[in-house]
Design a protein around this motif. Sequence first.
Motif, PDB file in Angstrom:
ATOM      1  N   ARG A 129       4.448   7.532 -14.548  1.00 48.45           N
ATOM      2  CA  ARG A 129       4.551   6.079 -14.371  1.00 48.45           C
ATOM      3  C   ARG A 129       4.006   5.602 -13.027  1.00 48.45           C
ATOM      4  O   ARG A 129       3.662   4.448 -12.882  1.00 48.45           O
ATOM      5  N   ASN A 130       3.901   6.461 -12.031  1.00 54.04           N
ATOM      6  CA  ASN A 130       3.439   6.048 -10.703  1.00 54.04           C
ATOM      7  C   ASN A 130       1.969   6.350 -10.442  1.00 54.04           C
ATOM      8  O   ASN A 130       1.499   6.158  -9.316  1.00 54.04           O
ATOM      9  N   ILE A 131       1.246   6.802 -11.451  1.00 56.41           N
ATOM     10  CA  ILE A 131      -0.169   7.126 -11.259  1.00 56.41           C
ATOM     11  C   ILE A 131      -1.004   5.869 -11.458  1.00 56.41           C
ATOM     12  O   ILE A 131      -1.057   5.303 -12.547  1.00 56.41           O
ATOM     13  N   ILE A 132      -1.652   5.450 -10.376  1.00 55.44           N
ATOM     14  CA  ILE A 132      -2.497   4.255 -10.393  1.00 55.44           C
ATOM     15  C   ILE A 132      -3.924   4.672 -10.721  1.00 55.44           C
ATOM     16  O   ILE A 132      -4.433   5.659 -10.181  1.00 55.44           O
ATOM     17  N   THR A 133      -4.581   3.928 -11.585  1.00 56.28           N
ATOM     18  CA  THR A 133      -5.950   4.260 -11.983  1.00 56.28           C
ATOM     19  C   THR A 133      -7.004   3.447 -11.235  1.00 56.28           C
ATOM     20  O   THR A 133      -8.195   3.745 -11.335  1.00 56.28           O
ATOM     21  N   ASP A 186       4.845  -3.613  -7.109  1.00 57.69           N
ATOM     22  CA  ASP A 186       5.604  -2.819  -8.069  1.00 57.69           C
ATOM     23  C   ASP A 186       6.951  -2.383  -7.506  1.00 57.69           C
ATOM     24  O   ASP A 186       7.795  -1.894  -8.253  1.00 57.69           O
ATOM     25  N   GLY A 187       7.165  -2.593  -6.219  1.00 63.00           N
ATOM     26  CA  GLY A 187       8.484  -2.333  -5.657  1.00 63.00           C
ATOM     27  C   GLY A 187       9.549  -3.226  -6.275  1.00 63.00           C
ATOM     28  O   GLY A 187      10.729  -2.866  -6.317  1.00 63.00           O
ATOM     29  N   LEU A 188       9.138  -4.384  -6.779  1.00 63.06           N
ATOM     30  CA  LEU A 188      10.063  -5.252  -7.523  1.00 63.06           C
ATOM     31  C   LEU A 188      10.139  -4.819  -8.981  1.00 63.06           C
ATOM     32  O   LEU A 188      11.208  -4.558  -9.515  1.00 63.06           O
ATOM     33  N   GLY A 217       0.821  -1.197   0.000  1.00 68.56           N
ATOM     34  CA  GLY A 217       0.000   0.000   0.000  1.00 68.56           C
ATOM     35  C   GLY A 217       0.849   1.238   0.000  1.00 68.56           C
ATOM     36  O   GLY A 217       1.893   1.285   0.633  1.00 68.56           O
ATOM     37  N   GLY A 218       0.399   2.249  -0.706  1.00 70.63           N
ATOM     38  CA  GLY A 218       1.141   3.500  -0.776  1.00 70.63           C
ATOM     39  C   GLY A 218       0.374   4.639  -0.146  1.00 70.63           C
ATOM     40  O   GLY A 218      -0.707   4.473   0.396  1.00 70.63           O
ATOM     41  N   HIS A 219       0.956   5.807  -0.185  1.00 74.69           N
ATOM     42  CA  HIS A 219       0.370   7.037   0.319  1.00 74.69           C
ATOM     43  C   HIS A 219       0.144   6.954   1.826  1.00 74.69           C
ATOM     44  O   HIS A 219       0.712   6.133   2.521  1.00 74.69           O
ATOM     45  N   VAL A 220      -0.750   7.817   2.323  1.00 76.22           N
ATOM     46  CA  VAL A 220      -1.043   7.869   3.755  1.00 76.22           C
ATOM     47  C   VAL A 220      -1.603   6.529   4.210  1.00 76.22           C
ATOM     48  O   VAL A 220      -2.557   6.021   3.639  1.00 76.22           O
ATOM     49  N   GLY A 221      -1.024   5.935   5.237  1.00 76.22           N
ATOM     50  CA  GLY A 221      -1.569   4.713   5.811  1.00 76.22           C
ATOM     51  C   GLY A 221      -1.515   3.504   4.909  1.00 76.22           C
ATOM     52  O   GLY A 221      -2.270   2.550   5.115  1.00 76.22           O
ATOM     53  N   GLY A 222      -0.640   3.497   3.924  1.00 74.79           N
ATOM     54  CA  GLY A 222      -0.584   2.376   2.992  1.00 74.79           C
ATOM     55  C   GLY A 222      -0.309   1.048   3.666  1.00 74.79           C
ATOM     56  O   GLY A 222      -0.881   0.021   3.286  1.00 74.79           O
ATOM     57  N   GLU A 223       0.532   1.064   4.684  1.00 72.00           N
ATOM     58  CA  GLU A 223       0.826  -0.174   5.411  1.00 72.00           C
ATOM     59  C   GLU A 223      -0.413  -0.680   6.136  1.00 72.00           C
ATOM     60  O   GLU A 223      -0.704  -1.873   6.148  1.00 72.00           O
ATOM     61  N   VAL A 224      -1.188   0.247   6.712  1.00 75.11           N
ATOM     62  CA  VAL A 224      -2.441  -0.127   7.376  1.00 75.11           C
ATOM     63  C   VAL A 224      -3.406  -0.709   6.345  1.00 75.11           C
ATOM     64  O   VAL A 224      -4.008  -1.760   6.558  1.00 75.11           O
ATOM     65  N   VAL A 244       0.128   4.966 -17.367  1.00 72.62           N
ATOM     66  CA  VAL A 244       1.040   4.642 -18.473  1.00 72.62           C
ATOM     67  C   VAL A 244       0.658   3.338 -19.167  1.00 72.62           C
ATOM     68  O   VAL A 244       0.835   3.210 -20.383  1.00 72.62           O
ATOM     69  N   ALA A 245       0.118   2.362 -18.421  1.00 73.97           N
ATOM     70  CA  ALA A 245      -0.345   1.123 -19.068  1.00 73.97           C
ATOM     71  C   ALA A 245      -1.487   1.425 -20.029  1.00 73.97           C
ATOM     72  O   ALA A 245      -1.554   0.864 -21.134  1.00 73.97           O
ATOM     73  N   GLU A 246      -2.383   2.330 -19.627  1.00 71.55           N
ATOM     74  CA  GLU A 246      -3.477   2.730 -20.517  1.00 71.55           C
ATOM     75  C   GLU A 246      -2.936   3.473 -21.739  1.00 71.55           C
ATOM     76  O   GLU A 246      -3.435   3.304 -22.854  1.00 71.55           O
ATOM     77  N   MET A 247      -1.891   4.292 -21.520  1.00 69.72           N
ATOM     78  CA  MET A 247      -1.288   5.026 -22.633  1.00 69.72           C
ATOM     79  C   MET A 247      -0.610   4.079 -23.617  1.00 69.72           C
ATOM     80  O   MET A 247      -0.687   4.285 -24.832  1.00 69.72           O
ATOM     81  N   VAL A 248       0.041   3.039 -23.106  1.00 68.67           N
ATOM     82  CA  VAL A 248       0.662   2.042 -23.985  1.00 68.67           C
ATOM     83  C   VAL A 248      -0.428   1.306 -24.766  1.00 68.67           C
ATOM     84  O   VAL A 248      -0.320   1.116 -25.990  1.00 68.67           O
ATOM     85  N   ALA A 249      -1.489   0.892 -24.071  1.00 69.64           N
ATOM     86  CA  ALA A 249      -2.572   0.140 -24.730  1.00 69.64           C
ATOM     87  C   ALA A 249      -3.239   0.955 -25.833  1.00 69.64           C
ATOM     88  O   ALA A 249      -3.660   0.392 -26.851  1.00 69.64           O
ATOM     89  N   SER A 250      -3.319   2.270 -25.650  1.00 69.48           N
ATOM     90  CA  SER A 250      -3.963   3.113 -26.661  1.00 69.48           C
ATOM     91  C   SER A 250      -2.989   3.593 -27.731  1.00 69.48           C
ATOM     92  O   SER A 250      -3.384   4.305 -28.657  1.00 69.48           O
ATOM     93  N   GLY A 251      -1.697   3.235 -27.606  1.00 74.03           N
ATOM     94  CA  GLY A 251      -0.704   3.608 -28.604  1.00 74.03           C
ATOM     95  C   GLY A 251      -0.136   5.004 -28.437  1.00 74.03           C
ATOM     96  O   GLY A 251       0.598   5.489 -29.300  1.00 74.03           O
TER      97      GLY A 251
END
Length: 195
Positions: A111-115, A144-146, A1-8, A91-98
């Motif tokens: 690259r770090n924006i999750i949808t 994604d840390g890996l 988990g990311g952002h505020v309280g991601g571990e929680v 970015v995955a959506e951008m790749v899929a749409s060309g």
Amino acid sequence: GGHVGGEVASHVALDAAVETPGDPSTRVQAANLAVVDRIREQPDLAGMGTTMTLGIFSGDGRMDIGHVGDSRAYVYRGGQLTQVTTDHTLVAEMVASGRIEPDDVASHPYRNIITRALGLDRRVQVDTVRHQLHAGDRVLLCSDGLTSMVSDESIAAVLGRIGEPHQSAAQLIDDANAAGGVDNVSVVIIDVAAE
């Protein structure tokens, strides 16, 4: 988990998914609701969220995945690493749409924006994947840390070179940390044995 309280968020989601009976989609939905409810109970955690890639494995070799976010599930078979989930990222959506090339993802400013993530709304769209596994396959579930630090080619090399799952996982975590380790790294490896 990311952002505020991601571990929680990740702990709350995992506990709910494990405690909920049913298919992967049902479990991931329960995990999402648990995170949303925790935010309602503790407003200081507003904005927390997490991703989830959950696998259920059947004795007949079937793997059922429930997936939200940019964690991933891979199958390593015969020296080839295949991603079986789709990243829920801009970015995955951008790749899929060309609009951008796959080679541009690693350096793209978005690259770090999750949808899609758990904890944003009471309902979340869960991708489900069914994959038939074979004896000798290796399944990799990871954050994604890996994958943001170690290339698919390097991951495949570790999976092909190191036989014990826990040793492979430890090596992949070490490799991600050695590359900068800018995010938390979760790695689970499951080897498929013959019956």
